[in-house]
Design a protein around this motif. Structure first.
Motif, mmCIF file in Angstrom:
data_model
loop_
_atom_site.group_PDB
_atom_site.id
_atom_site.type_symbol
_atom_site.label_atom_id
_atom_site.label_comp_id
_atom_site.label_asym_id
_atom_site.label_seq_id
_atom_site.Cartn_x
_atom_site.Cartn_y
_atom_site.Cartn_z
ATOM 1 N N MET A 1 -24.201 10.725 -65.193
ATOM 2 C CA MET A 1 -22.839 11.050 -65.213
ATOM 3 C C MET A 1 -22.372 10.569 -63.648
ATOM 4 O O MET A 1 -22.956 10.245 -62.771
ATOM 5 N N ASN A 2 -21.165 9.851 -63.737
ATOM 6 C CA ASN A 2 -20.545 9.474 -62.614
ATOM 7 C C ASN A 2 -19.606 10.616 -61.908
ATOM 8 O O ASN A 2 -19.040 11.284 -62.470
ATOM 9 N N TYR A 6 -13.190 6.992 -59.838
ATOM 10 C CA TYR A 6 -12.841 5.239 -59.931
ATOM 11 C C TYR A 6 -13.964 4.506 -60.488
ATOM 12 O O TYR A 6 -13.661 3.660 -61.076
ATOM 13 N N SER A 7 -15.232 4.959 -60.454
ATOM 14 C CA SER A 7 -16.105 4.225 -61.004
ATOM 15 C C SER A 7 -16.523 4.879 -62.382
ATOM 16 O O SER A 7 -17.785 4.369 -62.947
ATOM 17 N N ALA A 8 -15.990 5.498 -63.023
ATOM 18 C CA ALA A 8 -16.243 6.480 -64.609
ATOM 19 C C ALA A 8 -16.078 5.296 -65.358
ATOM 20 O O ALA A 8 -15.187 4.571 -65.308
ATOM 21 N N ASP A 9 -16.800 5.680 -66.258
ATOM 22 C CA ASP A 9 -16.703 4.619 -67.512
ATOM 23 C C ASP A 9 -15.892 5.269 -68.573
ATOM 24 O O ASP A 9 -15.171 6.521 -68.329
ATOM 25 N N ARG A 10 -15.968 4.683 -69.773
ATOM 26 C CA ARG A 10 -14.707 5.111 -70.621
ATOM 27 C C ARG A 10 -14.964 6.681 -71.326
ATOM 28 O O ARG A 10 -14.082 7.421 -71.459
ATOM 29 N N THR A 11 -16.355 6.782 -71.485
ATOM 30 C CA THR A 11 -16.480 8.255 -72.157
ATOM 31 C C THR A 11 -16.284 9.051 -70.884
ATOM 32 O O THR A 11 -16.012 10.187 -71.449
ATOM 33 N N ILE A 16 -12.880 14.085 -69.797
ATOM 34 C CA ILE A 16 -11.985 14.861 -69.160
ATOM 35 C C ILE A 16 -10.742 14.974 -69.583
ATOM 36 O O ILE A 16 -10.089 16.277 -69.607
ATOM 37 N N VAL A 17 -10.192 14.004 -70.548
ATOM 38 C CA VAL A 17 -8.970 14.145 -71.457
ATOM 39 C C VAL A 17 -9.260 15.188 -72.420
ATOM 40 O O VAL A 17 -8.253 16.148 -72.695
#
Length: 66
Positions: A1-2, A6-11, A16-17
């Motif tokens: 988990m990021n 800023y460095s988070a991936d698409r998943t 979050i959405v």
């Protein structure tokens, strides 16, 4: 988990959405369900104001002392 957005991936962004959408739907559903549906005591009546006699307002430069 990021742990950084800023460095988070698409998943991570998708998670979050989805969490934000679910929270928004829950808040909207809760607010709609707690709204009172009975309008007892809160009814408004229309009040009609009718015009009276015409009034003439005049002004002069002199002052009157009694």
């Amino acid at each position: 988990m990021n742990h950084s957005i800023y460095s988070a991936d698409r998943t991570t962004h998708l998670k979050i959405v989805v969490v934000a959408l679910v929270a928004g739907i829950l808040v909207a559903g809760f607010s709609i369900s707690t709204r009172t549906t009975s309008d007892e005591g809160f009814t408004q009546t229309a009040r009609v104001m009718k015009a009276g006699k015409p009034v003439v307002v005049t002004s002069s430069g002199s002052s009157l002392v009694r």
